[in-house]
Design an enzyme around this catalytic site. Structure first.
Site, PDB file in Angstrom:
ATOM      1  N   LYS A   1    -118.589  18.503 -69.564  1.00 46.45           N
ATOM      2  CA  LYS A   1    -119.194  19.720 -70.284  1.00 46.45           C
ATOM      3  C   LYS A   1    -118.243  21.094 -70.285  1.00 46.45           C
ATOM      4  O   LYS A   1    -118.146  21.931 -69.620  1.00 46.45           O
ATOM      5  CB  LYS A   1    -120.379  20.159 -69.774  1.00 46.45           C
ATOM      6  CG  LYS A   1    -121.104  21.203 -70.625  1.00 46.45           C
ATOM      7  CD  LYS A   1    -122.195  22.119 -70.044  1.00 46.45           C
ATOM      8  CE  LYS A   1    -121.340  23.253 -69.711  1.00 46.45           C
ATOM      9  NZ  LYS A   1    -120.985  24.190 -70.752  1.00 46.45           N
TER      10      LYS A   1
ATOM     11  N   GLU B   1    -113.738  25.713 -58.388  1.00 48.85           N
ATOM     12  CA  GLU B   1    -112.452  26.642 -58.700  1.00 48.85           C
ATOM     13  C   GLU B   1    -112.861  27.695 -59.277  1.00 48.85           C
ATOM     14  O   GLU B   1    -113.289  27.776 -60.534  1.00 48.85           O
ATOM     15  CB  GLU B   1    -111.477  25.934 -59.798  1.00 48.85           C
ATOM     16  CG  GLU B   1    -110.774  24.702 -59.207  1.00 48.85           C
ATOM     17  CD  GLU B   1    -109.929  24.766 -58.098  1.00 48.85           C
ATOM     18  OE1 GLU B   1    -109.123  26.000 -57.871  1.00 48.85           O
ATOM     19  OE2 GLU B   1    -109.632  24.018 -57.280  1.00 48.85           O
TER      20      GLU B   1
ATOM     21  N   CYS C   1    -107.431  33.168 -64.434  1.00 54.80           N
ATOM     22  CA  CYS C   1    -108.067  33.392 -63.120  1.00 54.80           C
ATOM     23  C   CYS C   1    -107.066  33.847 -62.132  1.00 54.80           C
ATOM     24  O   CYS C   1    -107.528  34.643 -61.214  1.00 54.80           O
ATOM     25  CB  CYS C   1    -108.672  31.899 -62.577  1.00 54.80           C
ATOM     26  SG  CYS C   1    -107.183  30.661 -62.693  1.00 54.80           S
TER      27      CYS C   1
ATOM     28  N   GLU D   1    -113.885  40.916 -60.253  1.00 54.17           N
ATOM     29  CA  GLU D   1    -112.849  40.460 -61.169  1.00 54.17           C
ATOM     30  C   GLU D   1    -113.159  40.839 -62.464  1.00 54.17           C
ATOM     31  O   GLU D   1    -114.374  40.929 -62.929  1.00 54.17           O
ATOM     32  CB  GLU D   1    -113.083  38.742 -61.330  1.00 54.17           C
ATOM     33  CG  GLU D   1    -112.159  38.076 -62.063  1.00 54.17           C
ATOM     34  CD  GLU D   1    -112.302  36.397 -62.328  1.00 54.17           C
ATOM     35  OE1 GLU D   1    -113.729  36.109 -62.297  1.00 54.17           O
ATOM     36  OE2 GLU D   1    -111.476  35.905 -62.100  1.00 54.17           O
TER      37      GLU D   1
HETATM   38  P1  NAD Z   1    -118.635  30.756 -66.236  1.00 53.95           P
HETATM   39  O1  NAD Z   1    -119.142  30.560 -64.840  1.00 53.95           O
HETATM   40  O2  NAD Z   1    -119.735  31.754 -67.151  1.00 53.95           O
HETATM   41  O3  NAD Z   1    -119.132  29.448 -67.145  1.00 53.95           O
HETATM   42  C1  NAD Z   1    -118.176  28.241 -66.576  1.00 53.95           C
HETATM   43  C2  NAD Z   1    -119.024  26.881 -67.024  1.00 53.95           C
HETATM   44  O4  NAD Z   1    -120.112  26.877 -66.277  1.00 53.95           O
HETATM   45  C3  NAD Z   1    -119.284  26.952 -68.689  1.00 53.95           C
HETATM   46  O5  NAD Z   1    -119.090  25.697 -69.091  1.00 53.95           O
HETATM   47  C4  NAD Z   1    -120.801  27.365 -68.444  1.00 53.95           C
HETATM   48  O6  NAD Z   1    -121.327  26.861 -69.622  1.00 53.95           O
HETATM   49  C5  NAD Z   1    -121.072  26.724 -67.362  1.00 53.95           C
HETATM   50  N1  NAD Z   1    -122.363  27.265 -66.554  1.00 53.95           N
HETATM   51  C6  NAD Z   1    -122.853  28.312 -66.959  1.00 53.95           C
HETATM   52  N2  NAD Z   1    -124.217  28.503 -66.230  1.00 53.95           N
HETATM   53  C7  NAD Z   1    -124.241  27.316 -65.358  1.00 53.95           C
HETATM   54  C8  NAD Z   1    -124.970  26.788 -64.237  1.00 53.95           C
HETATM   55  N3  NAD Z   1    -126.007  27.311 -64.051  1.00 53.95           N
HETATM   56  N4  NAD Z   1    -124.856  25.538 -63.750  1.00 53.95           N
HETATM   57  C9  NAD Z   1    -123.619  24.832 -64.237  1.00 53.95           C
HETATM   58  N5  NAD Z   1    -122.899  25.324 -65.220  1.00 53.95           N
HETATM   59  C10 NAD Z   1    -123.053  26.411 -65.651  1.00 53.95           C
HETATM   60  O7  NAD Z   1    -117.497  31.164 -66.410  1.00 53.95           O
HETATM   61  P2  NAD Z   1    -116.354  31.347 -67.829  1.00 53.95           P
HETATM   62  O8  NAD Z   1    -116.891  33.034 -67.934  1.00 53.95           O
HETATM   63  O9  NAD Z   1    -116.649  30.292 -68.582  1.00 53.95           O
HETATM   64  O10 NAD Z   1    -114.896  31.507 -67.173  1.00 53.95           O
HETATM   65  C11 NAD Z   1    -114.382  32.625 -66.473  1.00 53.95           C
HETATM   66  C12 NAD Z   1    -114.420  32.299 -64.979  1.00 53.95           C
HETATM   67  O11 NAD Z   1    -113.846  31.189 -64.582  1.00 53.95           O
HETATM   68  C13 NAD Z   1    -113.482  33.542 -64.241  1.00 53.95           C
HETATM   69  O12 NAD Z   1    -114.164  33.922 -63.143  1.00 53.95           O
HETATM   70  C14 NAD Z   1    -112.232  32.776 -64.098  1.00 53.95           C
HETATM   71  O13 NAD Z   1    -111.728  33.350 -62.913  1.00 53.95           O
HETATM   72  C15 NAD Z   1    -112.619  31.451 -63.604  1.00 53.95           C
HETATM   73  N6  NAD Z   1    -111.649  30.376 -63.427  1.00 53.95           N
HETATM   74  C16 NAD Z   1    -111.002  30.123 -62.429  1.00 53.95           C
HETATM   75  C17 NAD Z   1    -110.116  28.991 -62.487  1.00 53.95           C
HETATM   76  C18 NAD Z   1    -109.609  28.424 -61.206  1.00 53.95           C
HETATM   77  O14 NAD Z   1    -108.608  27.774 -61.400  1.00 53.95           O
HETATM   78  N7  NAD Z   1    -109.613  29.066 -60.112  1.00 53.95           N
HETATM   79  C19 NAD Z   1    -109.418  28.759 -63.854  1.00 53.95           C
HETATM   80  C20 NAD Z   1    -110.156  29.310 -65.014  1.00 53.95           C
HETATM   81  C21 NAD Z   1    -111.288  30.282 -65.043  1.00 53.95           C
END
Ligand code: NAD
Length: 498
Positions: A179, A257, A291, A392
């Site tokens: 997803k 992650e 990230c 962040e």
């Molecule tokens: P997010 O947490 O809003 O969403 C991530 C994913 O989770 C999306 O596909 C979203 O639809 C889904 N999601 C939302 N609510 C959910 C729930 N309750 N249960 C399961 N899935 C759910 O993050 P974002 O805004 O898409 O991405 C940015 C974040 O990702 C930042 O915090 C960044 O640091 C992190 N990130 C981390 C890494 C790493 O390698 N550590 C890499 C890239 C991004």
């Protein structure tokens, strides 16, 4: 020009399909807010169908027990396909995320390298034999797939993040339900088209790889589903916590992650021109929506005023624009909502006493008014008490803090709930090693920022996550260790008297 993206964009049990109930979502270009595509928005019934298809495919064993070389061949063929479609995929990624074409090409190449790495690794993995301490018994440890894996990814590196999960998950023999983020799903749909052909050619059971699209409700339905064995999630800290809670109900394995607040430490002996240059890429690559962005610059007192002045001068010169256009150095933020969030952080920082040295506002060029742009921003006079230093921001906002001593900067850098990545800049090799050793981070760069390779583990200490992607550990996330003991010629042992 609108890219060609299928509307029946869920891939469940070997077929492309629309959402049950007809749910759809419009995907837009963050550069100019124009519509790019309409894709399906899965219902919980679609999620259930996808998970059951994956369960059936896995339990049938045709993929899980296929020779590793056959699974590796699918990954290699998919890697070849990514390279054949490199220009198309890079353009699609830029349209969807706003990042520059150069960055998108890099993402396609990185995804290719990761597929090739796991294809090679899985064919050299034969488990190990173990000394039983007995002449009449042999024993071995093998690594088997976990089962049905839900792979949930964020919007900033769509193609790359899903490949980091798909490659080891499929290499290990799992069945998956992917997803991507609802904000940037397009390259994942295209990747699944390419992958599906290769899985079919290899005779993998329908349902081995499934794709559902949608927002948080779809992700949550996956994290809660009792037939899912493992959730691999990349995204924000708050969402990660909720995934962990949901997974607890059936004790799923969880790999997380999450975010980072990454220190970039510059000692006064570092070459100023080089360290300034890298501080800019650390903080502003992909408009800071990374990230591992080096969003916390820790500068040793000495040449700090000269450093900040040069940093601000160069930040002001960064060319914003259409990621597809030649000469663009930074694209927009991903959405209006996300820019508003970054602007709230910025306003809070200024209210708390941060000093604006560069940026701090939207650009004024007429051609940038439709997109979600924000100028690269440098704030000095920052300290760990400020929210902008602790939280962040995930945008083009760089905070500068000052320090005097080595011990002091180690304490400052570690004073955060996060522990993803960071860097130390110095010509003193001993000091570089000492600081690297003491930083509570999953990745430390010495005199560099951002490079990584598929062979080296990626992940976070503390609240930046659990588990690791990439490297041998990245494969282990998707495997269960099994000990198989065999007694050669069994005879009664009469533990209990006859
Ligand atoms: P997010 O947490 O809003 O969403 C991530 C994913 O989770 C999306 O596909 C979203 O639809 C889904 N999601 C939302 N609510 C959910 C729930 N309750 N249960 C399961 N899935 C759910 O993050 P974002 O805004 O898409 O991405 C940015 C974040 O990702 C930042 O915090 C960044 O640091 C992190 N990130 C981390 C890494 C790493 O390698 N550590 C890499 C890239 C991004």
């Amino acid at each position: 020009m609108r890219p060609e993206v299928r509307t029946n964009s869920l891939f469940i049990d070997g077929s492309w399909t629309a959402a049950e109930g007809g749910g759809e979502r419009i995907v837009t270009n963050p550069y100019d807010a124009t519509e790019l595509a309409t894709v399906a928005e899965a219902s919980t019934a679609d999620v259930d169908r996808a998970v059951r298809a994956a369960r059936a495919a896995f339990d049938a064993g045709g993929w899980a027990h296929a020779p590793a070389a056959r699974r590796a061949a699918v990954l290699t063929a998919t890697a070849d396909a990514l390279q054949e479609h490199r220009a198309e995929l890079a353009r699609l990624e830029t349209l969807d995320t706003g990042k520059t074409l150069a960055e998108s090409r890099y993402d396609v190449d990185d995804s290719t390298a990761v597929l090739r790495y796991y294809a090679a690794l899985v064919t050299t993995e034969a488990g190990r034999t173990v000394d039983t301490g007995r002449a009449d018994a042999v024993s071995r440890v093998v690594h088997e797939p976990v089962g049905v894996c839900a792979l949930i990814t964020p919007w900033n590196y769509p193609l790359l993040q899903i490949t980091w999960k798909l490659a080891p998950a499929l290499a290990a023999g799992n069945a998956v339900v992917a997803k991507p983020s609802e904000v940037t799903p397009l390259t994942t749909v295209r990747l699944f088209e390419l992958l599906q052909e290769r899985l079919d050619e290899a005779g993998a059971p329908a349902g081995t790889a499934n794709l559902v699209l949608g927002g948080g409700a779809v992700g949550a339905a996956l994290a809660e589903h009792p037939l899912v064995d493992l959730v691999s999630f990349t995204g924000g800290l708050a969402t990660g916590r909720s995934v962990m809670r949901a997974a607890a109900e059936t004790v799923k394995k969880v790999a997380l992650e999450l975010g980072g607040k990454n220190p970039n430490i510059v000692f006064a002996d570092a070459d100023l021109t080089t360290a300034v240059d890298y501080a800019l890429t650390a903080a502003f690559l992909h408009s800071g929506q990374v990230c591992s962005a080096g969003s916390r610059l820790l500068l040793q007192r000495g040449q700090h005023e000269e450093f900040i002045t040069e940093l601000a001068r160069r930040a002001e010169r960064i060319r914003l624009g259409d990621g597809l256009a030649k000469g663009t150095e930074c694209g927009p933020l991903v959405s209006a909502e996300h820019r508003a969030k970054v602007e709230r952080h910025l306003a809070g920082a200024l209210a708390e006493g941060a000093v604006l040295r560069a940026g701090g506002a939207r650009p004024t060029e007429p051609e940038l008014q439709q997109g979600y742009f924000l100028r690269p921003t440098v704030l000095s006079g920052c300290h760990p008490g400020m929210a902008v230093v602790r939280e962040e921001v995930f945008g083009p906002v760089l905070t500068v803090e000052l320090f005097d001593a080595e011990d002091e900067v180690v304490a400052l850098a570690n004073d955060t709930p996060y522990g993803l990545a960071g860097a130390v800049w110095t010509k003193d090799a001993g000091r570089a090693e000492r600081v690297a050793q003491r930083l509570r981070l999953g990745t430390v760069w010495i005199n560099d920022y951002h490079p990584y390779v598929p062979q080296a583990e990626w992940g976070g200490f503390k609240q930046s996550g659990t588990g690791r992607e990439l490297g041998p550990s990245g494969l282990r996330e998707y495997q269960e260790a099994k000990h198989i003991w065999r007694t050669i010629d069994p005879a009664p042992q009469y533990w209990f008297a006859d």
